[in-house]
Design a protein around this motif. Sequence first.
Motif, PDB file in Angstrom:
ATOM      1  N   GLU A   4      37.610  35.570  -6.950  1.00 17.62           N
ATOM      2  CA  GLU A   4      38.596  34.807  -7.703  1.00 17.62           C
ATOM      3  C   GLU A   4      38.117  34.534  -9.122  1.00 17.62           C
ATOM      4  O   GLU A   4      38.892  34.612 -10.081  1.00 17.62           O
ATOM      5  CB  GLU A   4      38.924  33.500  -6.979  1.00 17.62           C
ATOM      6  CG  GLU A   4      39.793  33.697  -5.757  1.00 17.62           C
ATOM      7  CD  GLU A   4      40.047  32.406  -4.995  1.00 17.62           C
ATOM      8  OE1 GLU A   4      39.493  31.348  -5.348  1.00 17.62           O
ATOM      9  OE2 GLU A   4      40.817  32.474  -4.015  1.00 17.62           O
ATOM     10  N   THR A   5      36.845  34.217  -9.271  1.00 19.40           N
ATOM     11  CA  THR A   5      36.273  33.989 -10.601  1.00 19.40           C
ATOM     12  C   THR A   5      36.365  35.250 -11.445  1.00 19.40           C
ATOM     13  O   THR A   5      36.734  35.200 -12.629  1.00 19.40           O
ATOM     14  CB  THR A   5      34.799  33.526 -10.483  1.00 19.40           C
ATOM     15  OG1 THR A   5      34.755  32.331  -9.704  1.00 19.40           O
ATOM     16  CG2 THR A   5      34.187  33.283 -11.841  1.00 19.40           C
ATOM     17  N   ASN A  46      35.385  33.338  -3.414  1.00 21.58           N
ATOM     18  CA  ASN A  46      35.301  32.511  -4.620  1.00 21.58           C
ATOM     19  C   ASN A  46      34.801  33.322  -5.814  1.00 21.58           C
ATOM     20  O   ASN A  46      35.311  33.173  -6.930  1.00 21.58           O
ATOM     21  CB  ASN A  46      34.397  31.296  -4.401  1.00 21.58           C
ATOM     22  CG  ASN A  46      35.032  30.266  -3.490  1.00 21.58           C
ATOM     23  OD1 ASN A  46      36.244  30.239  -3.316  1.00 21.58           O
ATOM     24  ND2 ASN A  46      34.206  29.426  -2.899  1.00 21.58           N
TER      25      ASN A  46
END
Length: 121
Positions: free
Chosen positions: A109-110, A106
């Motif tokens: 991805e950010t 995550n």
Amino acid sequence: MKQLTKAEEDIMHILWELGEGNVAAIIDELPEPKPAYNTVSTIVRILESKEFVDYRKEGRGHIYFPKVKKNEYSNQSINKLVDGYFQGSFKSMVSFFMKKNDISINELETIMKEINKEEKS
């Protein structure tokens, strides 16, 4: 572009933050224990000789300001890091930092979204 020492980088970060300032203003921004005036003045003159800093006369003193933008120096430093330690592979660098810093998918991805947003700007 020349590489800076830690002390020179510290002064540049202050000048990038302030925009401009005399030696006393730079010292005010440094953490305790404050270095001597002559020490900071010498570092600023070195930055001037490396063409990172310029000045204008004001009264009997000088007001110093950055000639090199922070993002220009950051880009050059990152490229040197990637070339020197990761054989020019950004992928190897990201992989290294993911393993060492335990970055989640995550978080990655950010980061990728931020990179893509910057590229579109």
